[in-house]
Motif scaffolding. Sequence first.
Motif, PDB file in Angstrom:
ATOM      1  N   TYR A  76     -47.541 -25.483  65.303  1.00  0.00           N
ATOM      2  CA  TYR A  76     -48.371 -26.629  64.962  1.00  0.00           C
ATOM      3  C   TYR A  76     -48.835 -27.328  66.225  1.00  0.00           C
ATOM      4  N   ALA A  77     -49.817 -28.168  66.065  1.00  0.00           N
ATOM      5  CA  ALA A  77     -50.331 -28.912  67.209  1.00  0.00           C
ATOM      6  C   ALA A  77     -50.835 -30.260  66.738  1.00  0.00           C
ATOM      7  N   VAL A  78     -50.243 -31.305  67.234  1.00  0.00           N
ATOM      8  CA  VAL A  78     -50.637 -32.666  66.868  1.00  0.00           C
ATOM      9  C   VAL A  78     -51.693 -33.171  67.837  1.00  0.00           C
ATOM     10  N   LEU A 104     -54.185 -25.384  69.309  1.00  0.00           N
ATOM     11  CA  LEU A 104     -53.482 -24.135  69.047  1.00  0.00           C
ATOM     12  C   LEU A 104     -54.145 -23.038  69.855  1.00  0.00           C
TER      13      LEU A 104
END
Lengths: 190, 190
Positions: A76-78, A104
């Motif tokens: 995941y990538a915030v 990502l």
Amino acid sequence: MLEKQIADKIKKIRKSKGYTLDQLGRLTDLSKGLLSRIENCQVSPPIATLSKISHGLEVPIGIFFNVEETTGEEGYAVTLKNERRPINRRGITAELDYYSLSSLKSDNLIEPFVVKYPVTQKKPTKLYDHPGEEFLLVLKGKINFIYGKKIIRLETGDSIHFDPSTPHRGQNAGKTESECLVIVIDKEKE
Amino acid sequence: MLEKQIADKIKKIRKSKGYTLDQLGRLTDLSKGLLSRIENCQVSPPIATLSKISHGLEVPIGIFFNVEETTGEEGYAVTLKNERRPINRRGITAELDYYSLSSLKSDNLIEPFVVKYPVTQKKPTKLYDHPGEEFLLVLKGKINFIYGKKIIRLETGDSIHFDPSTPHRGQNAGKTESECLVIVIDKEKE
DNA sequence: TTAAAAAGTTGCATAAAGTGAAACAAATTT
DNA sequence: AAATTTGTTTCACTTTATGCAACTTTTTAA
């Protein structure tokens, strides 16, 4: 190797649908013996046969060839609001501000952006068309959305889901800056 | 039918890479005659052969089975803020309100929703996992996003792009109702 | 526990079809 | 127009996918 993956997938799907080899045999017009050999990777069936199987199983044939991709990394990538990364997108960039909402690495399908439309926007210049699929949601302000020969008015909270191969473009329609969330998908990728 | 699509795709890719039948023949260890017949749809090659070709062409074999979808219809679908269509989504629905943001008929990849998280949300019950790809943007309020064993705090405007095969779930973290835009992609579809 | 039925595997024979080599046709180049 | 390259087709061969039936294994039932 590849055949093994296909074989496993067929078996898995067949099981998940509760079919026996014999039942699937009747559905596909293939002998259960042959199906057994295919699932056990003893033959390399022609695509015609694979096609029969995919029909009997009621799944798109492409399923057999979709390699499971391990996203690697964290998965995941915030992206925090204040940390949106401004980017350059081919062509249009000069007039509009683009901010990527993902970091990502691997080849994902979803490409999320925030686009800012300044007040002082001139007449619509170049339209934009590309393959894939697109979704747009107005986060702030008002937008006149040009799609082919149509102009569609979108207010805050409105959204549009469209085929981006038709020339299109958003344009600020209010007296303050407008902002849109844009999701682009490049189908060709896989 | 299917074979035709595959045949055309092979030829197209071969041409795009500037290979002749003979060159591709050497790369794949297949005779140019055979390749010609395959491109002309006179044989239904076993997947082993197709695999050789995909290697020679340096493309994933799945490419041959991705059917081009014609969006048909208008090509777009607008959803006004007040006309968002409440829907039932398997499982979770009981607790959360889902609104679809698309009404495109054909099998598109993008599935956009708005999800409302009420204030009085109990402890996280069931987590949610499924194949594909997902993107979430907080439109209103604050969210604690549970992803596997992590809890990620997201404020209005923050977003997260993640692999939904890891069990996950959003949860209201504020004193007012929260709202998220959620984009789901089901990779299996193709 | 055993018997019976169902599900899955494997020999075998056959026919089908993929495949290569080379001859042929078409297109491009010199 | 000749020559070279690219693409198609004929032919013979051989590989192998395939159905059928016998066999083995697993499940069900009595």
